[in-house]
Design an enzyme around this catalytic site. Sequence first.
Site, mmCIF file in Angstrom:
data_model
loop_
_atom_site.group_PDB
_atom_site.id
_atom_site.type_symbol
_atom_site.label_atom_id
_atom_site.label_comp_id
_atom_site.label_asym_id
_atom_site.label_seq_id
_atom_site.Cartn_x
_atom_site.Cartn_y
_atom_site.Cartn_z
ATOM 1 N N THR A 196 4.017 -1.288 8.865
ATOM 2 C CA THR A 196 4.932 -1.692 9.938
ATOM 3 C C THR A 196 4.187 -1.825 11.262
ATOM 4 O O THR A 196 4.415 -2.765 12.031
ATOM 5 C CB THR A 196 6.070 -0.666 10.074
ATOM 6 O OG1 THR A 196 6.717 -0.522 8.821
ATOM 7 C CG2 THR A 196 7.073 -1.106 11.122
ATOM 8 N N HIS A 218 -6.301 36.113 -9.702
ATOM 9 C CA HIS A 218 -6.035 34.714 -10.083
ATOM 10 C C HIS A 218 -6.795 33.757 -9.158
ATOM 11 O O HIS A 218 -7.502 32.842 -9.631
ATOM 12 C CB HIS A 218 -4.521 34.447 -10.004
ATOM 13 C CG HIS A 218 -4.128 33.067 -10.439
ATOM 14 N ND1 HIS A 218 -3.611 32.786 -11.686
ATOM 15 C CD2 HIS A 218 -4.196 31.876 -9.808
ATOM 16 C CE1 HIS A 218 -3.369 31.491 -11.791
ATOM 17 N NE2 HIS A 218 -3.712 30.911 -10.654
ATOM 18 N N GLU A 219 -6.668 33.969 -7.841
ATOM 19 C CA GLU A 219 -7.342 33.072 -6.896
ATOM 20 C C GLU A 219 -8.854 33.282 -6.932
ATOM 21 O O GLU A 219 -9.620 32.325 -6.778
ATOM 22 C CB GLU A 219 -6.805 33.309 -5.483
ATOM 23 C CG GLU A 219 -5.321 33.035 -5.316
ATOM 24 C CD GLU A 219 -4.938 31.634 -5.744
ATOM 25 O OE1 GLU A 219 -5.770 30.712 -5.615
ATOM 26 O OE2 GLU A 219 -3.799 31.449 -6.220
ATOM 27 N N GLY A 273 0.835 -1.195 0.000
ATOM 28 C CA GLY A 273 0.000 0.000 0.000
ATOM 29 C C GLY A 273 0.869 1.243 0.000
ATOM 30 O O GLY A 273 2.098 1.162 0.067
ATOM 31 N N GLY A 329 3.083 5.217 4.630
ATOM 32 C CA GLY A 329 2.420 5.861 5.757
ATOM 33 C C GLY A 329 1.071 5.298 6.128
ATOM 34 O O GLY A 329 0.385 5.874 6.977
ATOM 35 N N THR A 330 0.663 4.186 5.531
ATOM 36 C CA THR A 330 -0.663 3.628 5.831
ATOM 37 C C THR A 330 -0.658 2.681 7.031
ATOM 38 O O THR A 330 -1.718 2.214 7.434
ATOM 39 C CB THR A 330 -1.218 2.896 4.605
ATOM 40 O OG1 THR A 330 -0.240 1.972 4.116
ATOM 41 C CG2 THR A 330 -1.584 3.871 3.505
ATOM 42 N N GLY A 331 0.522 2.375 7.593
ATOM 43 C CA GLY A 331 0.565 1.579 8.824
ATOM 44 C C GLY A 331 0.962 0.137 8.633
ATOM 45 O O GLY A 331 0.587 -0.712 9.454
#
Length: 602
Positions: free
Chosen positions: A204, A419-420, A197, A200-202
């Site tokens: 480990t 622009h914004e 995956g 950083g999705t866990g």
Amino acid sequence: MSFKKNFRQLLFWFLAFTLFVAVYQNLKGVQQERQIPYSEFKQKLRDKEISKVSVRPDLIRGELKEGGKQVPFKTIPLSDPKLIEDMETAGVTDFSAEADRSWIASLVLNVGWIVLFVFLWWFLFMRQAQMGGKQAMSFGKSKAKQQDMKKQKVTFKDVAGCDETKEELKDIVDYLKNPKKYQVLGGELPKGVLLYGPPGTGKTLLARAVAGEAGVPFFTASGSEFVEMFVGVGASRVRDLFERAKKSAPAIIFLDELDAVGRSRFAGIGGGHDEREQTLNQMLVELDGFESKEGIILIGATNRPDVLDTALLRPGRFDRRINVPVPDIKGRLEILAVHAKKIKLTADTDLGVIARHTPGFTGADLANIVNEGAILAAKKEQKSVDLKDLEEAIEKSIAGPQRKSRIISDSEKRVVAYHEAGHTVVAKSLPGTDPVHKVTIIPRGPALGYTMQMPLEDKYLTSKTEILNRLCVLLGGRAAEEIAIGEVTTGAHDDLTKVTNYTQKMVMEFGMSDKIGLMSLKKDESEVFLGRDIMRQAGYSNETARIVDEEVKRIISDAYMKAKAALTGNRKALDAIAGRLIEKEVVDAAEIDALMADAKPV
């Protein structure tokens, strides 16, 4: 143990240094004795030039007067019964006798220096060489660490946001706890589990939770630890790791970043003797050699399952492949709740708002947001973390920190504001676009301003209309510059890059072009095999490539014209939002809705 060893070494070196100083001082104090014949000794005795004599059966030594100085001498004696009488006659006031030294004392005196030299040579050179040899042999030892479950015990309660993945892994835990329940029915323990995956999705954390739930030894290592400059070291470390696990069975081996050693063989430069491939071959052998009753499970984690060797992924090695996806809104709320326990939140902080505002964020991203929120609150000297701190952490994570110190001229500030405002007006004018949460012209990171859109719910499918509307919103900034300023700038660089990428995917991958049809012309991103794919072809003709370019250009042009039409029809709202941005620098959703109350939909 380490303190005692260091103390012994310090004590040894202190004693050696003391002995060296003592010997040096003794040698320094001893003057060089002059060897003279016995006849000369007798003559100087008669001339009364001898002041001191020490007699030994095999040697006579003493001091003689020479130029006003006392010079030491020695001589080999002859049989001379009248020696004492001659010394008395010569007026020698200090004469004595020495005991006869035995052969043992002579041996110690003469050989002792040689023994000391050999000992120091062995200690300084040979012992260090032997230690170096042991260290050289330790190259083949695995660097895997065995986690202390008592100190760092992690269970499934500590893991949130991936319920389906935990259910898959609970089977592994149940088997490790109750193997007989499955063996009675003929079931065998899976040899390997692959967790894949985004980063950083866990992955480990899930592996540690499996070990914590099962209560078995947990060995962890990274794939890069097996690859060294020496050939054969990686394979040796794999063997050593599995031997250690077998001695502690039942046990779990966790290999992080498995793609470092598990990539497809014979890809690119390097043949069958490549060190990485030898390591992979040994891993395949170890997995095949497992006995199901040994109770050893290999858990691998990777972000790139597509590059792994097919022999590694087959059943019998990695029997289960479990996807660890980015969490949905429910999972994000659970993850935020876990991390929020570590900080002080205000009572009215609604974590559901943060969960809705963070689509696509991983568990690591959410942990970072909570931590950043706590840091921001501490900098303001607040007693607790509120919702504004967490929202500021989200913006910092997406766009970077605020750069209020950057001085922008009034003319450039006006360009950025329009622009914004262009992005905002187009997004509010088109149906089906994500709601505008906030728009600002305060610089963040490389951006001079940004418009933040937050979806109301997680989306797993995107329609053609939604993509076209997204193109219009991205082009709204450039269109506003052209309409209001009369000149275009480089501010739309990032917008144009995103527009081009989206449009190319529409035409080449998603089948959303009538001229190209339902063909997928996606570029082959697999690894190049040396000698076979070095001249890889595009997979379609030049005529098709020309049509693709025309379609991409047409779609972008149509979206730009649609954006200009939306801004022209709502010019009053465009000027109002731009003016408010120049005045306040930040406009929130409620104020945008008020300014766009009379806007006309496109």
